[in-house]
Design a protein around this motif. Structure first.
Motif, mmCIF file in Angstrom:
data_model
loop_
_atom_site.group_PDB
_atom_site.id
_atom_site.type_symbol
_atom_site.label_atom_id
_atom_site.label_comp_id
_atom_site.label_asym_id
_atom_site.label_seq_id
_atom_site.Cartn_x
_atom_site.Cartn_y
_atom_site.Cartn_z
ATOM 1 N N ALA A 95 40.202 31.183 66.610
ATOM 2 C CA ALA A 95 39.893 32.777 66.597
ATOM 3 C C ALA A 95 39.709 33.336 67.998
ATOM 4 C CB ALA A 95 38.190 32.713 66.104
ATOM 5 N N TRP A 96 40.386 34.622 68.068
ATOM 6 C CA TRP A 96 40.413 35.254 69.314
ATOM 7 C C TRP A 96 39.704 36.437 69.265
ATOM 8 C CZ3 TRP A 96 43.109 33.468 73.733
ATOM 9 C CH2 TRP A 96 43.326 34.340 74.703
ATOM 10 N N ALA A 97 38.920 36.582 70.022
ATOM 11 C CA ALA A 97 38.184 38.023 69.553
ATOM 12 C C ALA A 97 37.651 38.440 71.012
ATOM 13 C CB ALA A 97 36.904 37.633 68.859
ATOM 14 N N GLY A 98 37.318 39.871 71.286
ATOM 15 C CA GLY A 98 36.897 40.340 72.386
ATOM 16 C C GLY A 98 35.292 40.083 72.408
ATOM 17 N N ASP A 99 34.885 40.740 73.360
ATOM 18 C CA ASP A 99 33.503 40.598 73.662
ATOM 19 C C ASP A 99 32.507 41.128 72.762
ATOM 20 O OD1 ASP A 99 34.540 42.256 75.879
ATOM 21 O OD2 ASP A 99 32.833 43.176 75.636
ATOM 22 N N GLY A 100 33.095 42.341 72.138
ATOM 23 C CA GLY A 100 32.188 43.045 71.218
ATOM 24 C C GLY A 100 32.364 42.193 69.883
ATOM 25 N N GLY A 101 33.215 41.498 69.397
ATOM 26 C CA GLY A 101 33.283 40.717 68.358
ATOM 27 C C GLY A 101 32.893 39.484 68.420
ATOM 28 N N ASP A 119 35.824 22.932 62.729
ATOM 29 C CA ASP A 119 36.875 22.360 63.625
ATOM 30 C C ASP A 119 38.033 23.525 64.194
ATOM 31 O OD1 ASP A 119 38.500 20.728 65.409
ATOM 32 O OD2 ASP A 119 39.517 19.950 63.521
ATOM 33 N N ILE A 120 37.398 24.572 65.011
ATOM 34 C CA ILE A 120 38.116 25.611 65.185
ATOM 35 C C ILE A 120 37.822 25.766 66.853
ATOM 36 C CG2 ILE A 120 38.128 26.943 63.272
ATOM 37 C CD1 ILE A 120 35.951 28.661 64.487
ATOM 38 N N ILE A 121 39.006 26.438 67.444
ATOM 39 C CA ILE A 121 38.704 26.854 68.938
ATOM 40 C C ILE A 121 38.216 28.356 68.623
ATOM 41 C CG2 ILE A 121 39.743 27.411 71.073
ATOM 42 C CD1 ILE A 121 41.905 25.342 70.204
ATOM 43 N N TYR A 122 37.280 28.949 69.215
ATOM 44 C CA TYR A 122 37.042 30.164 69.385
ATOM 45 C C TYR A 122 37.020 30.718 70.854
ATOM 46 C CZ TYR A 122 34.470 34.416 68.312
ATOM 47 O OH TYR A 122 34.230 36.019 68.254
ATOM 48 N N VAL A 123 37.996 31.526 71.074
ATOM 49 C CA VAL A 123 38.251 32.042 72.319
ATOM 50 C C VAL A 123 37.659 33.629 72.302
ATOM 51 C CG1 VAL A 123 39.885 32.645 74.343
ATOM 52 C CG2 VAL A 123 39.976 30.490 72.995
ATOM 53 N N CYS A 124 36.632 33.790 73.458
ATOM 54 C CA CYS A 124 36.432 35.002 73.605
ATOM 55 C C CYS A 124 36.945 35.680 74.859
ATOM 56 C CB CYS A 124 34.937 35.254 73.706
ATOM 57 S SG CYS A 124 34.307 36.901 74.316
ATOM 58 N N TYR A 125 37.919 36.607 74.608
ATOM 59 C CA TYR A 125 38.521 37.278 75.969
ATOM 60 C C TYR A 125 37.510 38.468 76.466
ATOM 61 C CZ TYR A 125 40.692 40.748 72.980
ATOM 62 O OH TYR A 125 40.907 41.645 71.955
ATOM 63 N N ASP A 126 36.881 38.191 77.404
ATOM 64 C CA ASP A 126 35.703 39.151 77.644
ATOM 65 C C ASP A 126 36.157 40.098 78.589
ATOM 66 O OD1 ASP A 126 33.147 39.910 78.402
ATOM 67 O OD2 ASP A 126 32.506 38.070 79.471
ATOM 68 N N ASN A 127 36.239 41.360 78.082
ATOM 69 C CA ASN A 127 36.519 42.333 79.024
ATOM 70 C C ASN A 127 35.569 43.404 79.330
ATOM 71 O OD1 ASN A 127 36.720 43.912 76.612
ATOM 72 N ND2 ASN A 127 39.029 43.789 76.696
ATOM 73 N N GLU A 128 34.227 42.900 78.701
ATOM 74 C CA GLU A 128 33.032 43.557 79.252
ATOM 75 C C GLU A 128 32.762 44.979 78.597
ATOM 76 O OE1 GLU A 128 32.834 42.939 83.490
ATOM 77 O OE2 GLU A 128 31.737 40.820 82.692
ATOM 78 N N ALA A 129 33.265 45.405 77.637
ATOM 79 C CA ALA A 129 32.911 46.639 76.807
ATOM 80 C C ALA A 129 33.808 46.601 75.407
ATOM 81 C CB ALA A 129 33.118 47.789 77.564
ATOM 82 N N GLY A 198 35.729 19.574 66.183
ATOM 83 C CA GLY A 198 34.603 20.485 66.271
ATOM 84 C C GLY A 198 34.684 21.754 66.592
ATOM 85 N N THR A 199 33.547 22.389 66.804
ATOM 86 C CA THR A 199 33.654 23.852 67.473
ATOM 87 C C THR A 199 33.750 23.960 68.868
ATOM 88 O OG1 THR A 199 32.130 24.422 65.547
ATOM 89 C CG2 THR A 199 32.729 26.179 67.404
ATOM 90 N N LYS A 200 34.763 24.615 69.496
ATOM 91 C CA LYS A 200 35.109 24.778 70.922
ATOM 92 C C LYS A 200 34.784 26.276 70.971
ATOM 93 C CE LYS A 200 38.455 22.755 69.300
ATOM 94 N NZ LYS A 200 38.652 22.184 67.931
ATOM 95 N N TYR A 201 34.019 26.406 72.388
ATOM 96 C CA TYR A 201 33.873 28.042 72.555
ATOM 97 C C TYR A 201 34.506 28.002 73.951
ATOM 98 C CZ TYR A 201 31.669 32.616 73.775
ATOM 99 O OH TYR A 201 31.515 33.650 74.014
#
Lengths: 302, 559
Positions: A95-101, A119-129, A198-201
């Motif tokens: 899962a590839w989501a921004g910081d809002g999501g 068992d997913i990788i959750y990546v938050c690309y954090d651009n702070e708005a 497992g879940t990776k954040y």
């Protein structure tokens, strides 16, 4: 710091719709270099739902599932379950989501998936708005920042939500933060995530020159200064939230330099900058104390 | 060019919304208003080097373990890296960008490392065959003469070297003591130059005795004079002539010939330059107590500071603000020297403060031998009236060594006065190129405007502070009383560690940073090269900013 080395394979191509100097795009390129072709992406409403292109074109040579804003984690869970039902236990679902999501709208779904340890990788690309919709404040926006919903006369007064702590409270196997300025570190963490069940954040600071009101060429430099000024610590939490490792091997740089290089902080008065500097140092010390405390629990060093 | 996929109606659409094409049809290069481009600059070290060695490149080649290419890179500008790697005053290191960060890279030691590698691999030297008919005479076999002969022989000209001594080398052989430049190193360096092409050597022939300039002009199509400075300047004090007062150069000549010279117990050297230091340290090694007397202070001394430090470390005493006034002789043997006490006055035209005598304050020192090292002059006998001169040096025009006679060129100390080995090499190289142009009737090359970089152009985020690797030395106890070479040189490990410190200012060394950080995947990583795809480069300039060494520049679009 030596320049990074990275694999040659490209799963992302040119022609995408990201702004100049986009950190989120760099982050995706690094991540895909590690995950490889057997990967499925779930992308909710965020910059990346625009960046990859207009239907039926995409700059990413992988299956992408565009999802509703709040559902990245749960769609990824479903994708993984579906793949497993078909006998594919090998493919990675990210899962590839921004910081809002992640911090705001998708938090419920993420919390549910993490609690079930999907068992997913959750990546938050954090651009702070909320950059995609026009720079509205999110709960990831740092204190003091300007956004269109926190104008300079009433800039953001509340601190950034500590998402890492929230995720640590879910006892998931792997949590990490990263920065686009340190691709090798990020790719190493993606590799661990790929190999862990497992879940990776993973939360990666991805500067948005457009929203941060900074020249695009400073994108990487800002991502680096955020780390070296201790504003955005790079860390790893393993053993289901029990072990913390903070990266400290850098030459510290002033918080002030980081803030004043960006238009979104330029309205800050000297006293306000000093307050932020103090808070950054407090947070840093608290983080180091926590790292030490977790190390000192009997029987945990082994 | 990839076509954009568009559906005319819903029947053309797939059942589910799914990707069927890439975004490569979208040429985002049209967004760009500033264009980045690879633009290699000249490293400041290279500009600092009188002979313009491509220092950045050979250090890069050391990091790649390509010693042969590194050696060939140096040879393009300097045929004797093993010698300059030992005796050069390394102005390159004073220009090194790293000096503004922590400590300059030890370029000198790396040059020696590569020079010594060259001795172990004589096959690296390509042998040139005679391909030109014009004959060239080189007078003097010091660094200027040898260099000029080397670059002309390489171009296929038959060269004849005339040397007044029995052996070649000039100041390298007779002026520089063995503990800095061992004879066997010099011999190997000369041998490799002589083997590189059609060079003939005639020793024990002095210009003006037996052969004259006009004779040479009849026989040869071009003549290069690199005859150096071979006479010590006199003090000009009372009772100077006689036993016990010895020109420093003469002493060095005898020492370097392998003679044992007993200078007595108390030795005084007059002067503050490199010759004074060499004489003092040689006298010390011959068992004397040595005092260097200089009329100004340590700040005004023209000797390389490293040489002064070494001399002091070995036990040479320095006495400042005194100048010899009179030699005292009893029964024609030297017994003492009367010195005038000096003080510093106003700066002179060289910018150094002028020594002024303090009236009436003198002192006497007991001395067994007095060495003079207050400067050297050229021996221009046999040249008089044929070449224009200035201050007893040969006058040249422009920087290629042209003299007042068309076929005659000159370079090195005989033109510049007491200068340095590397400047002599530079003069020899330039004169060789000029002679070639003259004989081949080629036009002058256009002078490039070398734009360079400084510490402010570097992205220092990519560098970490580190100490310069010092050259290993023999133990201090073995230094005194022996003419063994003091510095032993870098091994592979030290050379690599030091070469890694180079910032590679302004020149790409394939660190991948531009390629790694390009958000638009618009940089192609080719073999030994990168290429920007301007169809897609949006002009964010992250590559320019993140290049640690400023190997990219920018240009506004449409201009």
């Amino acid at each position: 710091m030596k320049p990074a080395k990275m694999p040659l394979e490209e799963l992302m191509s040119s022609g995408h719709l990201a702004c100049q100097g986009c950190g989120a795009t760099q982050a995706m390129r690094f991540a895909l270099k590690v995950l490889g072709p057997k990967t499925v992406l779930a992308i909710p409403a965020c910059c990346w739902s625009v960046i990859d292109g207009s239907f039926p074109n995409s700059c990413i040579d992988l299956p992408i599932y565009h999802t509703a804003f709040e559902t990245a984690a749960v769609v990824a869970s479903g994708l993984k379950a579906g793949l497993e039902m078909r006998g594919d236990t090998e493919s990675t679902v990210m899962a590839w989501a921004g910081d809002g999501g992640t911090f705001d709208i998708g938090l419920q779904a993420l919390s549910g998936a993490a609690e079930r340890n999907e068992d997913i990788i959750y990546v938050c690309y954090d651009n702070e708005a909320y950059m995609n919709t026009g720079i509205q404040r999110s709960s990831s926006t740092p204190v003091g920042a300007w956004t269109t919903t926190t104008p300079v006369t009433n800039f953001k007064k509340r601190p950034k939500k500590n998402m890492v702590e929230i995720m640590a409270a879910h006892s998931i196997p792997y949590i990490a933060t990263a920065s686009t300025a340190y691709p090798e570190d990020f790719m190493r963490k993606m590799q661990i995530a790929k190999e862990t069940r497992g879940t990776k954040y993973i939360q990666i600071l991805a500067p948005c020159p457009t929203g941060w009101k900074a020249p695009p060429e400073l994108s990487v430099s800002l991502a680096r200064r955020a780390v070296t000024s201790k504003i955005y610590p790079i860390l790893e939490i393993t053993r289901n939230g029990q072990k913390l490792k903070v990266w400290k091997d850098f030459k510290p740089t002033p918080v002030r330099d980081y803030l004043l290089a960006q238009g979104r902080f330029r309205h800050l008065k000297d006293a306000e900058i000093k307050t932020i500097e103090r808070e950054v140092e407090d947070n840093w010390q608290r983080l180091l104390a926590k790292e030490k405390m977790l190390e000192s629990i009997p029987g945990f060093g082994e | 060019m990839v076509e954009k996929v568009e559906f005319k109606n819903y029947r053309e659409m797939p059942i589910r919304a799914m990707t069927i094409s890439s975004m490569l049809w979208n040429l985002t290069g049209s967004w760009r208003n500033v264009r980045p481009y690879y633009d290699f600059k000249t490293s400041p070290c290279r500009l600092g080097c009188p002979t313009g060695e491509n220092i950045q490149r050979y250090i890069y080649l050391i990091t790649e373990k390509k010693y042969d290419e590194a050696w060939k890179t140096i040879i393009e500008d300097n045929p004797m890296p093993a010698i300059t790697g030992r005796v050069c005053y390394h102005p390159c290191m004073s220009e090194c960008t790293r000096k503004d960060y922590d400590e300059a890279v030890n370029i000198n030691a790396l040059e020696r490392f590569i020079g010594d590698q060259g001795f172990q691999n004589p096959q690296w030297m390509e042998k040139a065959k005679r391909s030109k008919k014009e004959k060239i005479a080189v007078i003097g076999s010091g660094p200027a003469g040898l260099t000029c002969a080397f670059y002309l022989a390489r171009r296929g000209y038959p060269v004849t070297i005339f040397e007044k001594e029995k052996a070649l080398g000039g100041v390298l052989r007779w002026g520089i003591p063995e503990y800095r430049l061992p004879n066997q190193v010099l011999d190997k360096a000369i041998a490799s130059i002589l083997e590189s092409g059609p060079i003939e050597v005639k020793t024990s022939i002095k210009l003006g005795k037996g052969i004259s300039l006009s004779q040479l002009e009849d026989e040869f199509q071009a003549i290069f004079l690199g005859i150096g400075l071979s006479q010590s300047r006199e003090l000009g004090v009372k009772n100077e002539a006689g036993k016990g007062v010895v020109p420093g150069l003469e002493f060095l000549h005898r020492i370097n010939s392998g003679e044992k010279v007993d200078a007595g117990k108390k030795v005084v050297v007059i002067g503050g330059g490199n010759t004074a230091m060499d004489v003092a340290r040689c006298a010390l090694r011959s068992g004397s107590e040595v005092t260097v007397v200089y009329r100004r202070t340590i700040n005004e001394m023209p000797a390389i500071s490293e040489e002064i430090e070494e001399a002091e470390k070995e036990g040479v005493k320095l006495h400042f603000l005194a100048s010899p006034l009179e030699i005292i002789r009893t029964k024609n043997t030297l017994s003492g020297v009367v010195f005038q006490q000096m003080k510093l006055g106003d700066p002179d035209e060289s910018g150094r403060r002028r020594p002024v005598p303090i009236e009436g304050e003198t002192f006497t020192m007991k001395v067994d031998t007095l060495f003079t090292a207050i400067g050297e002059t050229a021996d221009l006998e046999g040249l008089e009236e044929k070449l224009e001169q200035k201050w007893n040096l040969i006058l040249t025009f422009g920087e290629n060594g042209n003299t007042s006679r068309e076929k005659v060129f000159a370079g090195g100390d005989v033109v510049k006065g007491a200068a340095s080995v590397v400047e002599a090499i530079a003069a020899g190289k330039k004169a060789a190129a000029k002679i070639d142009r003259l004989l081949a009737n080629e036009p002058e090359p256009e002078i490039e405007d070398p734009h360079t970089v400084g510490i402010e152009d570097m992205n220092t985020d990519y560098f970490t502070e580190s100490k310069r690797n010092r050259v290993p030395r023999i133990p201090q106890a073995e230094v005194t009383g022996s003419f063994r070479e003091i510095k032993t040189g870098f091994d592979d490990v030290l050379a690599h560690s030091e070469a890694d410190r180079c910032f590679s200012c302004g020149v790409c060394n394939y660190c991948d940073n531009c390629w790694v950080y390009c958000p638009d995947v618009a940089i192609k990583r080719l073999r030994d090269e990168y290429e920007i795809d301007y169809d897609y480069c949006k002009g964010c300039l992250v590559c320019v900013h993140e290049c640690p060494r400023n190997a990219l520049s920018t240009r506004e679009e449409g201009k």
